[in-house]
Design a protein around this motif. Structure first.
Motif, PDB file in Angstrom:
ATOM      1  N   PRO A 165     -10.561   7.392   2.744  1.00  0.00           N
ATOM      2  CA  PRO A 165     -10.152   6.253   3.174  1.00  0.00           C
ATOM      3  C   PRO A 165     -10.398   5.689   1.499  1.00  0.00           C
ATOM      4  O   PRO A 165     -10.716   4.662   1.258  1.00  0.00           O
ATOM      5  CB  PRO A 165     -10.993   5.947   3.939  1.00  0.00           C
ATOM      6  N   MET A 166      -9.518   4.383   1.963  1.00  0.00           N
ATOM      7  CA  MET A 166      -8.789   3.169   1.080  1.00  0.00           C
ATOM      8  C   MET A 166      -7.757   2.649   1.411  1.00  0.00           C
ATOM      9  O   MET A 166      -6.425   3.210   2.221  1.00  0.00           O
ATOM     10  CB  MET A 166      -8.273   4.020  -0.856  1.00  0.00           C
ATOM     11  N   ARG A 167      -8.270   1.118   1.185  1.00  0.00           N
ATOM     12  CA  ARG A 167      -6.507   0.369   1.706  1.00  0.00           C
ATOM     13  C   ARG A 167      -5.867   0.185   0.666  1.00  0.00           C
ATOM     14  O   ARG A 167      -6.461  -0.849  -0.541  1.00  0.00           O
ATOM     15  CB  ARG A 167      -7.747  -1.052   1.562  1.00  0.00           C
ATOM     16  N   SER A 168      -4.349   0.343   1.429  1.00  0.00           N
ATOM     17  CA  SER A 168      -3.481  -0.497  -0.134  1.00  0.00           C
ATOM     18  C   SER A 168      -4.053  -1.867  -0.193  1.00  0.00           C
ATOM     19  O   SER A 168      -3.895  -2.151   0.269  1.00  0.00           O
ATOM     20  CB  SER A 168      -2.234   0.173   0.277  1.00  0.00           C
ATOM     21  N   GLN A 169      -3.293  -2.368  -1.578  1.00  0.00           N
ATOM     22  CA  GLN A 169      -2.583  -3.975  -1.857  1.00  0.00           C
ATOM     23  C   GLN A 169      -1.375  -4.017  -1.846  1.00  0.00           C
ATOM     24  O   GLN A 169      -0.919  -2.893  -1.183  1.00  0.00           O
ATOM     25  CB  GLN A 169      -3.858  -3.636  -2.732  1.00  0.00           C
ATOM     26  N   LYS A 170      -1.002  -5.133  -2.197  1.00  0.00           N
ATOM     27  CA  LYS A 170       0.446  -5.355  -2.437  1.00  0.00           C
ATOM     28  C   LYS A 170       1.248  -4.426  -2.936  1.00  0.00           C
ATOM     29  O   LYS A 170       1.461  -3.733  -4.248  1.00  0.00           O
ATOM     30  CB  LYS A 170       0.277  -6.438  -2.333  1.00  0.00           C
ATOM     31  N   PRO A 171       2.388  -3.914  -2.545  1.00  0.00           N
ATOM     32  CA  PRO A 171       3.603  -3.230  -3.271  1.00  0.00           C
ATOM     33  C   PRO A 171       3.966  -4.398  -4.284  1.00  0.00           C
ATOM     34  O   PRO A 171       4.152  -5.197  -3.812  1.00  0.00           O
ATOM     35  CB  PRO A 171       4.472  -2.269  -2.246  1.00  0.00           C
ATOM     36  N   ASP A 172       4.629  -2.927  -4.934  1.00  0.00           N
ATOM     37  CA  ASP A 172       5.022  -3.867  -6.247  1.00  0.00           C
ATOM     38  C   ASP A 172       6.573  -4.073  -5.534  1.00  0.00           C
ATOM     39  O   ASP A 172       6.814  -3.450  -4.674  1.00  0.00           O
ATOM     40  CB  ASP A 172       5.511  -2.961  -7.655  1.00  0.00           C
ATOM     41  N   PRO A 173       6.885  -5.545  -6.388  1.00  0.00           N
ATOM     42  CA  PRO A 173       8.160  -5.608  -5.880  1.00  0.00           C
ATOM     43  C   PRO A 173       9.370  -4.737  -5.563  1.00  0.00           C
ATOM     44  O   PRO A 173      10.506  -4.730  -4.488  1.00  0.00           O
ATOM     45  CB  PRO A 173       8.849  -6.852  -6.292  1.00  0.00           C
ATOM     46  N   ASP A 174       9.315  -3.440  -6.193  1.00  0.00           N
ATOM     47  CA  ASP A 174      10.445  -2.262  -6.054  1.00  0.00           C
ATOM     48  C   ASP A 174      10.403  -1.910  -5.310  1.00  0.00           C
ATOM     49  O   ASP A 174      10.775  -0.930  -4.645  1.00  0.00           O
ATOM     50  CB  ASP A 174      10.578  -1.622  -7.437  1.00  0.00           C
ATOM     51  N   GLY A 175       9.225  -1.970  -5.123  1.00  0.00           N
ATOM     52  CA  GLY A 175       8.479  -1.074  -2.690  1.00  0.00           C
ATOM     53  C   GLY A 175       8.610   0.787  -3.626  1.00  0.00           C
ATOM     54  O   GLY A 175       8.388   1.464  -2.277  1.00  0.00           O
ATOM     55  N   ARG A 176       8.259   0.916  -4.811  1.00  0.00           N
ATOM     56  CA  ARG A 176       8.145   2.155  -5.554  1.00  0.00           C
ATOM     57  C   ARG A 176       6.395   2.534  -6.017  1.00  0.00           C
ATOM     58  O   ARG A 176       6.095   3.704  -5.923  1.00  0.00           O
ATOM     59  CB  ARG A 176       9.003   2.192  -6.370  1.00  0.00           C
ATOM     60  N   THR A 177       5.817   1.592  -6.135  1.00  0.00           N
ATOM     61  CA  THR A 177       4.750   1.679  -7.058  1.00  0.00           C
ATOM     62  C   THR A 177       3.458   0.656  -5.534  1.00  0.00           C
ATOM     63  O   THR A 177       3.816  -0.187  -5.301  1.00  0.00           O
ATOM     64  CB  THR A 177       4.061   1.083  -7.880  1.00  0.00           C
ATOM     65  N   LEU A 178       2.177   1.577  -5.142  1.00  0.00           N
ATOM     66  CA  LEU A 178       1.425   0.740  -4.057  1.00  0.00           C
ATOM     67  C   LEU A 178      -0.116   1.075  -5.658  1.00  0.00           C
ATOM     68  O   LEU A 178       0.062   1.583  -6.430  1.00  0.00           O
ATOM     69  CB  LEU A 178       0.838   2.449  -3.171  1.00  0.00           C
ATOM     70  N   TRP A 179      -0.949  -0.208  -4.622  1.00  0.00           N
ATOM     71  CA  TRP A 179      -2.026  -0.213  -6.218  1.00  0.00           C
ATOM     72  C   TRP A 179      -2.348   0.026  -4.874  1.00  0.00           C
ATOM     73  O   TRP A 179      -3.052  -0.605  -3.558  1.00  0.00           O
ATOM     74  CB  TRP A 179      -1.778  -1.455  -5.984  1.00  0.00           C
ATOM     75  N   PHE A 180      -4.145   0.228  -5.418  1.00  0.00           N
ATOM     76  CA  PHE A 180      -5.578   0.313  -4.931  1.00  0.00           C
ATOM     77  C   PHE A 180      -6.689   0.218  -6.259  1.00  0.00           C
ATOM     78  O   PHE A 180      -6.849   0.101  -6.631  1.00  0.00           O
ATOM     79  CB  PHE A 180      -5.436   2.035  -4.418  1.00  0.00           C
ATOM     80  N   PHE A 181      -7.645  -0.464  -5.331  1.00  0.00           N
ATOM     81  CA  PHE A 181      -8.820  -0.600  -6.462  1.00  0.00           C
ATOM     82  C   PHE A 181      -9.573   0.352  -6.507  1.00  0.00           C
ATOM     83  O   PHE A 181     -10.311   1.135  -5.181  1.00  0.00           O
ATOM     84  CB  PHE A 181      -9.388  -2.184  -6.716  1.00  0.00           C
ATOM     85  N   THR A 182     -10.410   0.161  -7.359  1.00  0.00           N
ATOM     86  CA  THR A 182     -11.405   1.999  -7.331  1.00  0.00           C
ATOM     87  C   THR A 182     -12.036   1.105  -8.640  1.00  0.00           C
ATOM     88  O   THR A 182     -11.808   0.127  -9.654  1.00  0.00           O
ATOM     89  CB  THR A 182     -10.563   3.094  -7.771  1.00  0.00           C
TER      90      THR A 182
END
Length: 169
Positions: free
Chosen positions: A39-56
């Protein structure tokens, strides 16, 4: 039931659903070809909506797996509302300090006590290639109606929405 939305509307639907759900099972491929999920929590997506971010953490096994094979699958599930999203994409490790600062929030400190300035903390950027979503029936009354209709007709309830969505070029 298939969606009657256009591609842009379906992409927005996917982004809205994952923002609401928040946590994904983040699946990578290990060096022996086995699938590994966590399980990982998504951060805010890029404004383009095509990139999702996760901390690790940079010493995480998933970092080694992503470097070996960047293909990932993200599974989002909200069983209460019968909403599900599967996202396929390509992951890469990002260590940009400005990007880490921009996406950081203090709730992350429970898992990453070093904070965003640490070289032991990085981001995983997932470029979405495709998605499929199932927006189910969350109303108990609607579910009961669909159940009764299925009993009478012998056909499955089609009141939910399902669509495959391309995020490529």
């Amino acid at each position: 039931m298939q969606s009657n939305r256009n591609e842009d509307e379906m992409r927005i639907k996917v982004r809205d659903m994952i923002a609401e759900i928040g946590t994904a099972i983040f699946t990578t491929i290990d060096g022996e070809g086995r699938l590994r999920g966590r399980p990982m929590r998504s951060q805010k997506p890029d404004p383009d909506g095509r990139t999702l971010w996760f901390f690790t953490r940079t010493d995480s096994p998933k970092v080694v797996e992503i470097r070996h094979d960047g293909r990932v699958l993200l599974g989002y599930s909200d069983t209460r509302n019968q909403d599900y999203v599967a996202i396929s994409g390509r992951a890469q490790l990002i260590t940009d300090p400005a990007r880490k600062q921009a996406l950081w929030h203090e709730g992350l400190r429970s898992w990453l006590p070093e904070g965003p300035d640490s070289t032991e903390v990085a981001l995983i950027a997932v470029t979405i290639e495709g998605a499929e979503y199932w927006d189910g029936v969350s109303s108990a009354l609607r579910f009961a109606y669909g159940y009764a209709q299925s009993l009478v007709t012998g056909r499955p309830d089609t009141s939910g929405e399902n669509a495959k969505v391309s995020f490529g070029g």
